[in-house]
Design a protein around this motif. Structure first.
Motif, PDB file in Angstrom:
ATOM      1  N   LEU A 170       5.362  90.595 125.761  1.00  0.00           N
ATOM      2  CA  LEU A 170       6.771  90.570 126.153  1.00  0.00           C
ATOM      3  C   LEU A 170       7.612  90.250 124.930  1.00  0.00           C
ATOM      4  N   VAL A 171       8.674  91.036 124.729  1.00  0.00           N
ATOM      5  CA  VAL A 171       9.595  90.834 123.614  1.00  0.00           C
ATOM      6  C   VAL A 171      10.999  90.641 124.164  1.00  0.00           C
ATOM      7  N   LEU A 172      11.676  89.608 123.709  1.00  0.00           N
ATOM      8  CA  LEU A 172      13.098  89.402 123.966  1.00  0.00           C
ATOM      9  C   LEU A 172      13.816  89.519 122.624  1.00  0.00           C
ATOM     10  N   SER A 173      14.735  90.469 122.514  1.00  0.00           N
ATOM     11  CA  SER A 173      15.342  90.741 121.212  1.00  0.00           C
ATOM     12  C   SER A 173      16.776  91.229 121.385  1.00  0.00           C
ATOM     13  N   SER A 174      17.442  91.375 120.243  1.00  0.00           N
ATOM     14  CA  SER A 174      18.795  91.930 120.197  1.00  0.00           C
ATOM     15  C   SER A 174      18.773  93.100 119.209  1.00  0.00           C
ATOM     16  N   PRO A 175      18.466  94.321 119.689  1.00  0.00           N
ATOM     17  CA  PRO A 175      18.280  95.448 118.773  1.00  0.00           C
ATOM     18  C   PRO A 175      19.567  95.964 118.132  1.00  0.00           C
ATOM     19  N   PHE A 176      20.713  95.698 118.758  1.00  0.00           N
ATOM     20  CA  PHE A 176      21.981  96.198 118.243  1.00  0.00           C
ATOM     21  C   PHE A 176      23.001  95.063 118.236  1.00  0.00           C
ATOM     22  N   GLY A 177      23.803  95.014 117.183  1.00  0.00           N
ATOM     23  CA  GLY A 177      24.794  93.961 117.114  1.00  0.00           C
ATOM     24  C   GLY A 177      25.745  94.165 115.956  1.00  0.00           C
ATOM     25  N   LEU A 178      26.860  93.476 116.024  1.00  0.00           N
ATOM     26  CA  LEU A 178      27.887  93.565 114.999  1.00  0.00           C
ATOM     27  C   LEU A 178      28.866  92.418 115.177  1.00  0.00           C
ATOM     28  N   ALA A 179      29.306  91.845 114.074  1.00  0.00           N
ATOM     29  CA  ALA A 179      30.379  90.859 114.090  1.00  0.00           C
ATOM     30  C   ALA A 179      31.194  91.039 112.820  1.00  0.00           C
ATOM     31  N   SER A 180      32.436  91.450 112.961  1.00  0.00           N
ATOM     32  CA  SER A 180      33.311  91.597 111.800  1.00  0.00           C
ATOM     33  C   SER A 180      34.724  91.221 112.192  1.00  0.00           C
ATOM     34  N   GLU A 181      35.492  90.772 111.207  1.00  0.00           N
ATOM     35  CA  GLU A 181      36.865  90.343 111.485  1.00  0.00           C
ATOM     36  C   GLU A 181      37.696  90.461 110.220  1.00  0.00           C
ATOM     37  N   SER A 182      38.897  90.978 110.366  1.00  0.00           N
ATOM     38  CA  SER A 182      39.837  91.083 109.255  1.00  0.00           C
ATOM     39  C   SER A 182      41.093  90.289 109.595  1.00  0.00           C
ATOM     40  N   PRO A 183      41.972  90.035 108.605  1.00  0.00           N
ATOM     41  CA  PRO A 183      43.206  89.300 108.898  1.00  0.00           C
ATOM     42  C   PRO A 183      44.065  90.034 109.925  1.00  0.00           C
ATOM     43  N   ASN A 184      44.848  89.275 110.670  1.00  0.00           N
ATOM     44  CA  ASN A 184      45.743  89.903 111.648  1.00  0.00           C
ATOM     45  C   ASN A 184      46.740  90.827 110.973  1.00  0.00           C
ATOM     46  N   ASN A 185      47.200  90.442 109.789  1.00  0.00           N
ATOM     47  CA  ASN A 185      48.165  91.259 109.060  1.00  0.00           C
ATOM     48  C   ASN A 185      47.546  91.710 107.738  1.00  0.00           C
ATOM     49  N   TRP A 186      47.232  92.999 107.652  1.00  0.00           N
ATOM     50  CA  TRP A 186      46.687  93.550 106.418  1.00  0.00           C
ATOM     51  C   TRP A 186      46.949  95.051 106.401  1.00  0.00           C
ATOM     52  N   ALA A 187      46.614  95.693 105.297  1.00  0.00           N
ATOM     53  CA  ALA A 187      47.005  97.092 105.113  1.00  0.00           C
ATOM     54  C   ALA A 187      46.294  98.047 106.052  1.00  0.00           C
ATOM     55  N   GLY A 188      45.125  97.647 106.581  1.00  0.00           N
ATOM     56  CA  GLY A 188      44.393  98.547 107.466  1.00  0.00           C
ATOM     57  C   GLY A 188      44.338  98.080 108.900  1.00  0.00           C
ATOM     58  N   GLN A 189      45.318  97.302 109.341  1.00  0.00           N
ATOM     59  CA  GLN A 189      45.221  96.671 110.652  1.00  0.00           C
ATOM     60  C   GLN A 189      45.246  97.658 111.806  1.00  0.00           C
ATOM     61  N   ILE A 190      45.850  98.843 111.635  1.00  0.00           N
ATOM     62  CA  ILE A 190      45.838  99.784 112.758  1.00  0.00           C
ATOM     63  C   ILE A 190      44.480 100.461 112.903  1.00  0.00           C
ATOM     64  N   TYR A 191      43.590 100.257 111.924  1.00  0.00           N
ATOM     65  CA  TYR A 191      42.244 100.807 112.018  1.00  0.00           C
ATOM     66  C   TYR A 191      41.209  99.772 112.456  1.00  0.00           C
ATOM     67  N   SER A 192      41.473  98.498 112.223  1.00  0.00           N
ATOM     68  CA  SER A 192      40.546  97.479 112.727  1.00  0.00           C
ATOM     69  C   SER A 192      41.135  96.088 112.535  1.00  0.00           C
TER      70      SER A 192
END
Length: 416
Positions: free
Chosen positions: A123-145
């Motif tokens: 039996l395997v318990l795992s997390s095969p997919f994941g992501l955690a990223s964060e950018s400033p609320n106000n920055w040049a690419g904010q409408i993209y992420s």
């Protein structure tokens, strides 16, 4: 000033993971990371059964293993001067280099029990997919992420059968919970509200494997983890309102070929080739409301990923084994589909690790893995690109990731 008219209800996401192409997580084995995952499908460690269920055939008792990996990524994005000039002229916030990476802890756990002389359950318990990223609320690419979070939990019961001394086969089923929360600014101006997609699902798949030992000292393994279809359901929230939405996402198939070759009584050479079928996500994923109207799309358009690694392990004593490995990964992202959520480029992987056996029952694994980006690292979102939301965005990016892994393994029913 530009307002919510630029992408007010749009969430276009290309996501990336640490030490793996896109949002795939390979941090499932401290011992495996010690050799840059070289030879895992052909090995005999319990945690290697993640890649190949036939590995369970090497286990003739009852044992458990707990792994944990601390991931410390750096994903720097530096907008070009032309991008900052456009953003400033439109009333937005120009920005210098920002790091969108977030530290994460990825656990996994394993258990195996020999039902008969030739049949072992696991039996395997795992997390095969994941992501955690964060950018400033106000920055040049904010409408993209602004922020990206992907979480998965996979429950994988398996069986392995030893046909004879040369051949073992294995199979298992997967039940997987998958959740994605992706946000970006609804406008270019400072303080613009978020547009956010939050959706989840439970899907099912399987895994298969074979391990062949054609002669003394040689092991060859081939493991396959199937794609899992997720019918994600949740909500899309923006200044235009809240909408119940859904989309379908297929995770990639993963095929891992490994070899372990003894060159002496104490030393083994290892190798892995892994194929990740990210081309299942080769276009737009429409995000539709409950009435069937398409509100937006997730533009992915990934290519298949590949991992190549070689390594070695050496038994320095009856208690201590040391490992090292080097790898190269071709990731699913290129300049055509790379964006600001995590701008991944191809990677070189370096690793080292050790195992120490305190007793016949208790052993520990430790490893350190470092990967860094090579080759093309540009982000170029312009008019004509499916990700384009009215603001040109060009930037350079830089990737490096450190991963510290540890594991504890315990065998029951054996004498100390």
């Amino acid at each position: 000033m530009a307002t919510a008219g630029i992408g007010a209800a749009v969430l276009l996401a290309a996501t990336s993971g640490a030490s793996a192409g896109a949002f795939l997580i390979r941090s499932q084995s401290a011992a495996g990371f010690g050799s840059a995952l070289a030879g895992v499908a052909a090995g005999d460690r319990l945690s290697y059964s993640y890649w190949n269920p036939a590995v369970l055939g090497t286990i003739h008792d009852f044992r458990v293993e707990a792994n944990a990996a601390g991931i410390f990524p750096s994903f720097d994005i530096e907008p070009d001067a032309t991008t900052n000039a456009f953003v400033a002229g439109a009333g937005g916030t120009p920005s210098g280099s920002i790091d969108v990476g977030k530290n994460a802890l990825v656990p996994s756990s394993y258990a195996a029990y020999a039902l008969t002389e030739n049949l072992t359950a696991g039996l395997v318990l795992s997390s095969p997919f994941g992501l955690a990223s964060e950018s400033p609320n106000n920055w040049a690419g904010q409408i993209y992420s602004r922020s990206s979070e992907i979480f998965s939990l996979n429950v994988n019961p398996m069986l392995a059968y030893r046909v004879n001394d040369m051949l073992t086969v294995g199979a298992g089923v997967q039940a997987q919970y998958f959740k994605a929360t992706l946000s970006q600014a609804a406008g270019i101006e400072p303080g613009a509200p978020d547009a956010e997609l939050d959706a989840n699902d439970i899907g099912f798949g399987f895994n298969l494997g074979i391990q062949l030992r054609p002669w003394q000292g040689t092991s060859i393994g081939l493991g396959y983890r199937s794609s899992i279809e997720h019918d994600l359901e949740g909500d899309l929230t923006s200044p235009l309102g809240r909408f119940d939405v859904g989309t379908t996402l297929d995770t990639p198939d993963v095929l891992s070929l490994g070899i372990s070759q003894a060159v002496s009584d104490r030393m083994r050479l290892l190798g892995t080739v892994e194929w990740d079928r990210w081309s299942r996500l080769d276009g737009d994923l429409p995000v539709a409301a409950s009435n069937g109207a398409v509100l937006t799309s997730l533009y992915l358009d990934y290519r298949d990923g590949w991992l190549y690694s070689v390594g070695a392990e050496y038994d320095a004593s009856d208690k201590l084994t040391v490992r090292a490995g080097i790898g190269y990964e071709r990731v699913p992202l290129t300049v055509e589909n790379r964006d600001t959520r995590l701008p991944e480029s191809n990677q070189v992987i370096l690793s080292t690790g050790l195992s120490y056996k305190y007793s016949n029952r208790l052993s520990v694994d430790l490893s350190y893995l470092y990967s860094f980006g090579v080759g093309d690292d540009r982000i170029n979102i312009q008019d004509g690109n499916d990700r384009f939301l009215g603001q040109p965005f060009s930037a350079s990016s830089e990737l490096d990731v450190s991963i510290l892994s540890a594991a504890v393994s315990y065998r029951f029913g054996v004498a100390d």
